[in-house]
Design a protein around this motif. Structure first.
Motif, mmCIF file in Angstrom:
data_model
loop_
_atom_site.group_PDB
_atom_site.id
_atom_site.type_symbol
_atom_site.label_atom_id
_atom_site.label_comp_id
_atom_site.label_asym_id
_atom_site.label_seq_id
_atom_site.Cartn_x
_atom_site.Cartn_y
_atom_site.Cartn_z
ATOM 1 N N ASP A 1 0.848 -1.190 0.000
ATOM 2 C CA ASP A 1 0.000 0.000 0.000
ATOM 3 C C ASP A 1 0.886 1.243 0.000
ATOM 4 O OD1 ASP A 1 -2.236 1.551 0.007
ATOM 5 O OD2 ASP A 1 -2.658 1.361 2.148
ATOM 6 N N GLY A 2 0.468 2.263 -0.734
ATOM 7 C CA GLY A 2 1.166 3.532 -0.713
ATOM 8 C C GLY A 2 2.301 3.659 -1.691
ATOM 9 N N HIS B 1 4.128 4.651 -5.013
ATOM 10 C CA HIS B 1 3.826 5.655 -6.027
ATOM 11 C C HIS B 1 3.461 4.973 -7.334
ATOM 12 C CE1 HIS B 1 4.203 9.139 -8.633
ATOM 13 N NE2 HIS B 1 4.217 9.902 -7.541
ATOM 14 N N ALA C 1 7.525 5.922 -2.418
ATOM 15 C CA ALA C 1 6.233 5.878 -1.757
ATOM 16 C C ALA C 1 5.573 7.242 -1.799
ATOM 17 C CB ALA C 1 6.376 5.405 -0.308
ATOM 18 N N THR C 2 4.261 7.264 -1.653
ATOM 19 C CA THR C 2 3.520 8.516 -1.570
ATOM 20 C C THR C 2 3.589 9.057 -0.151
ATOM 21 O OG1 THR C 2 1.433 7.426 -0.988
ATOM 22 C CG2 THR C 2 1.944 7.644 -3.331
ATOM 23 N N ASP D 1 0.959 9.704 1.611
ATOM 24 C CA ASP D 1 -0.301 9.390 2.290
ATOM 25 C C ASP D 1 -0.236 8.079 3.055
ATOM 26 O OD1 ASP D 1 -1.504 11.670 1.295
ATOM 27 O OD2 ASP D 1 -2.065 10.680 -0.582
ATOM 28 N N GLY D 2 0.929 7.661 3.438
ATOM 29 C CA GLY D 2 1.072 6.419 4.176
ATOM 30 C C GLY D 2 1.651 5.329 3.302
ATOM 31 N N PHE D 3 2.229 4.324 3.954
ATOM 32 C CA PHE D 3 2.916 3.268 3.225
ATOM 33 C C PHE D 3 2.882 2.001 4.073
ATOM 34 C CE2 PHE D 3 6.919 0.980 2.227
ATOM 35 C CZ PHE D 3 6.627 0.671 0.901
ATOM 36 N N ALA E 1 2.937 -0.990 8.719
ATOM 37 C CA ALA E 1 2.259 0.129 8.089
ATOM 38 C C ALA E 1 2.764 1.434 8.685
ATOM 39 C CB ALA E 1 0.747 0.017 8.264
ATOM 40 N N ALA F 1 0.029 7.993 7.474
ATOM 41 C CA ALA F 1 0.167 9.238 6.728
ATOM 42 C C ALA F 1 0.521 10.370 7.682
ATOM 43 C CB ALA F 1 -1.138 9.549 5.996
#
Length: 871
Positions: free
Chosen positions: A635-636, A638, A655-656, A658-660, A769, A772
């Protein structure tokens, strides 16, 4: 002691009836004008009743009189007019009154007739009505005499009138459900189309509160006959009880026939008291579709359900599953009643639950076909899928039958018959694929007494199931010494069972099974003779078991013959001759037993039976994946770098903000998980985490830790472990996947036959996890030195703020009290052309024309353009 006479005025017309009322003209309308009733208690004497009737006779002559011989009985007279003329009242007794002798068949309790698929229906009350001639006589006669006990529970008068397409055969009256009912026996004709009604009537409540009539229609029957087309159907508005979950239940069926094809359909609409609407429809088309003899389609079927759930049949129920069996063969050789099939679907039979039930949020689809292969094998298949808020079920059901010779060809009795049922179902809630196959009990070979038996099963449990990673495949069962876990399926042994008379029995069985810990196979032939003077038995068979990692096998082969004879003084002792051979390895060894006259002689050879020796780490390492540790972003990541995301390599992930989240997986299970030295095992693994064992190496009770280290890069380019305060909001969840006992169990080689083939409670990985970023609750100050800017390079700015506006400008135009700006004059076009040329000279050519003709042609205004209005 009492006597009661009731006279009430009503206003109800036949044109108020549902469905048929629109076809009745005002000139031929029939109206109900009143209802009269009398009842007297049993305590009145005959003379008292006679005196009361004398008083009634002085009225208008339309009132019913008290029965003198059967006191305590209520009689009702219904006044009606037809064509503007008052007619003789219809008289009947109230429901619950005892019928007079000789009129038992007219009781209200008489069952309503079954609504058939063809022809018109007279109605639920028509079954309890008198015959036509009796009804006509009743209608023509005055109200019943005091000593007349023959008043029926429902009174009918014959009309035999047509109103356009409406044919009204009879009019009746009855009392039911605390209502006075006006009944109709009617059909609607439109050329070859005939529409019959069942239970058509108007109900008038007699509670004194509301006399507004309410319509009732229990069902419809449809019939259309115009060669070569025939259509018949039935639709039933089924009554519901107080404890029923429905407040409306409508079921129906239809049949369309032509010389070359037939189409049948059944369905139901259910409105639950909770407000949910549920419906389903099933249709079947049978026709000669043609095609090569190798594969010829003979029928197509389809089904659909909304807010409806389909119960999946077990393997022994597949052949009788209504949607697979279809409508054509529902009667087992007799003409099928589609409504009987519908009842089986919605209500079940013989104590079994319904196949189709309402279920809010669920939708199912089904599609199947019937086919012949080489005109010998007759197949049926049905694929279905059910989508619901809490589950997904996808499956395939099938049945294949072959008989030699085929009885349909008239070549005599078959000498072989094989019928195989198949079921394959995936259920998301269990995350399991279940495949089953089974020979039908009536399969035989050479003679009907030679029964063929057998079954097969496959189970695959995936990651979200109760037994993730487990699997089993079996044909006919398991090894005699193997105790299958409770979630493993059972399969009938594959073989033959023949009984000839009461003396000779032949039974042969075989099996094969594959599990995560072992593979096994075996077979047995048992022949018995039980005569009046001799008994004999021949028993031949073998069993084989092979286990994995480390490799180990056991094989048993045997043959034995026993016999007894009847002597003058009784049965002799049992004489036997046989041999049994058992081998195992590695290391190879075995024993042989020779049995003569009940005496067994063992012969040992090779190495003694023992568990396999432990293997070393280098050999065990070959059993693991080449990359035992994996890192996977979940998750997260890019989106521009998702396709190039590394799977365990050293390249960086993008990664973005908004969390990873990423997962860590290990092919080597552990007993604990640590992230940056902090134990994250927690309560997920219980109070006492399991110890790790390596069964092929003979290791048990090992403490193995899966360590994950997260580092950050410092300003000088070095790496350091991420401080604890920087990851205090990180979420770490432990993954625990059951591991095969063959690799990670504690014990020896023979533990492959343990009840549970998996070790549970070990750490197989983790999910980490990173949340964000969160905005601060209050703004903070920042030093000016943290801000920076990039000055523009030297050159001419695109615009000079001191310059006056120049270029093409709109010219005001006034017409009819309004004004606008004109932008397409020759002067304006020339200025635009000069501007485009200047841009091209500067190195910025534009694909544009100075004229505005194209804009004018392509203009599409949804309303007129804005214009300025002069005041």
């Amino acid at each position: 002691m009492f006597a009661l006479l009731v006279d009430a005025r009503l206003a109800a017309k036949l044109s108020d009836l549902p469905l048929v009322g629109d076809h009745i003209s005002p000139d031929h309308d029939l109206g109900i004008t009143g209802v009269k009733a009398v009842i007297a208690s049993d305590a009145l004497t005959a003379d008292q009743v006679k005196a009361l009737n004398e008083q009634i006779s002085r009225l208008d002559g339309t009132h019913p009189r008290f029965p003198e011989e059967t006191r305590g009985r209520a009689l009702v007279a219904l006044d009606y007019e037809w064509g503007g003329e008052q007619r003789t009242p219809l008289m009947f007794r109230l429901a619950g009154a005892k019928p007079a002798e000789g009129h038992e068949n007219e009781a209200d309790e008489a069952p309503a007739p079954k609504l058939l698929n063809t022809g018109s229906a007279a109605g639920a009350w028509a079954a309890s009505a008198t015959a036509d001639d009796q009804a006509a006589a009743t209608a023509a006669a005055p109200p019943a005499a005091p000593d007349d006990p023959a008043a029926p529970a429902a009174a009918w008068v014959t009309l035999d009138r047509s109103f356009g397409p409406l044919y009204l055969r009879r009019l009746g009256a009855s009392y039911q459900d605390e209502k006075l009912w006006v009944l109709c026996d009617a059909t609607v004709h439109a050329g070859p189309l005939e529409l019959g009604v069942d239970g058509l009537g108007l109900g008038i409540a007699l509670d004194g509160k509301d006399f507004t009539p309410s319509g009732r229609l229990d069902g419809l029957s449809l019939s259309f006959r115009k060669p070569p087309l025939e259509i018949s159907g039935a639709f039933v508005n089924k009554p519901v009880t107080a404890d029923s979950p429905y407040d409306r239940l409508i079921e129906g069926s239809a049949l369309i026939k032509t010389p070359s094809a037939s189409f049948g359909a059944i369905g139901a609409y259910e409105h639950l008291k909770s407000g949910t609407r549920s419906m389903f429809l099933y249709a079947e088309l049978g026709a000669a579709f043609g095609g090569p003899p190798v594969f010829r389609v003979t029928g197509v079927k389809a089904g659909f359900g909304y807010n409806s759930s389909l119960r999946v049949p077990a393997i022994d129920q597949v052949a009788g599953f209504p949607l697979l069996r279809g409508l054509a063969e529902a009667g087992d050789g007799t003409p099928a009643e589609p409504l009987d099939v519908l009842k089986e679907l919605t209500e079940g039979t013989d104590g079994t639950p319904a196949w189709v039930t309402p279920h809010e949020g669920s939708t199912w689809l089904a599609l199947g076909l019937n086919a012949d292969i080489f005109e010998i094998v007759h197949c049926k298949a049905l694929a279905f899928a059910e989508f619901g808020p809490d589950d997904l079920v996808v499956g395939l059901l099938g049945s294949a039958k072959a008989q030699f010779p085929d009885p349909a060809k008239g070549l005599g009795e078959p000498y072989a018959s094989v019928e195989l049922d198949i079921s394959a179902v995936y259920r998301r809630s269990a995350d399991m694929l279940a495949v089953d196959a089974r020979l039908a009990p009536d399969s035989f070979l050479l003679d009907r007494s030679v029964h063929l038996t057998g079954g097969a099963a496959l189970r695959l449990w995936f990651g979200a199931g109760d037994h993730p990673g487990d699997f089993v495949f079996t044909i006919g069962g398991y090894h005699p010494r193997y105790a299958p876990p409770g979630h493993y399926p059972q399969a009938d042994p594959v073989g033959v069972d023949w009984t000839y008379g009461s003396e000779l029995t032949v039974k042969g069985t075989s099996y094969f099974a594959l599990t995560p810990s072992a593979v096994m196979a075996g077979g047995r032939l048992d022949l018995r003779y039980d005569g009046s003077w001799a008994k004999a038995r021949v028993d031949v068979g073998f069993d084989a078991l092979v286990e994995w990692a480390p490799f180990h096998y056991e094989v048993d082969v045997w043959a034995e013959v026993t016999a007894q004879v009847w002597l003058l003084f009784g049965w002799s002792g049992e004489a036997s001759l046989g041999a049994r051979l058992s081998v195992w390895g590695p290391s190879f060894g075995g024993t042989a037993h020779v049995k003569v006259l009940g005496i067994s002689i063992p012969i040992d050879f090779g190495e003694p039976k023992a568990g396999p020796a432990p293997i070393g780490w280098e050999q065990f390492r070959t059993l693991l994946p080449q990359l035992p540790l994996t890192l996977t972003p979940v998750d997260g990541l890019h989106p521009d770098h998702a396709a190039q995301a590394p799977q365990g390599g050293s390249d960086a992930w993008t990664a973005t903000a908004d969390g990873f989240a990423f997962t860590v997986g290990s092919a080597f299970p552990a007993s604990a998980l640590k992230v940056n030295g902090v134990d994250e095992t927690g309560s997920a693994m219980g109070d006492s985490p399991a110890k790790v064992g390596i069964r092929p190496m003979g290791k048990t009770g090992l403490d193995v830790t899966l360590s994950v280290t997260v580092e950050e890069e410092t300003e000088d380019g070095h790496w350091r472990q991420l401080p604890a305060d920087r990851r205090q909001d990180w979420d770490v969840s432990v993954h625990s996947t059951p591991q095969p006992t063959a690799l990670w169990g504690a014990g020896k080689a023979d533990d492959a036959l343990s009840a549970d083939p998996f070790v549970r409670g070990l750490v197989s990985g983790a999910r980490i996890a990173v949340p964000a970023p969160r905005l601060p609750e209050a703004a903070t100050s920042s030093r000016s030195g943290r801000l920076d800017h990039a000055p523009l390079p030297e050159g001419t700015l695109p615009l000079d703020p001191d310059e006056a506006p120049a270029g093409a400008r709109g010219e005001r135009e006034e017409t009819a009290g309004t004004s606008a700006l004109r932008v397409g004059t020759p002067e304006q076009t020339a200025l635009r052309k000069a501007a485009l040329a200047a841009l091209a000279t500067a190195g910025f050519p534009l694909d544009a024309a100075p004229e505005l003709d194209r804009y004018a042609r392509e203009a599409a205004f949804s309303s007129p353009p804005l214009r300025l209005v002069h005041s």
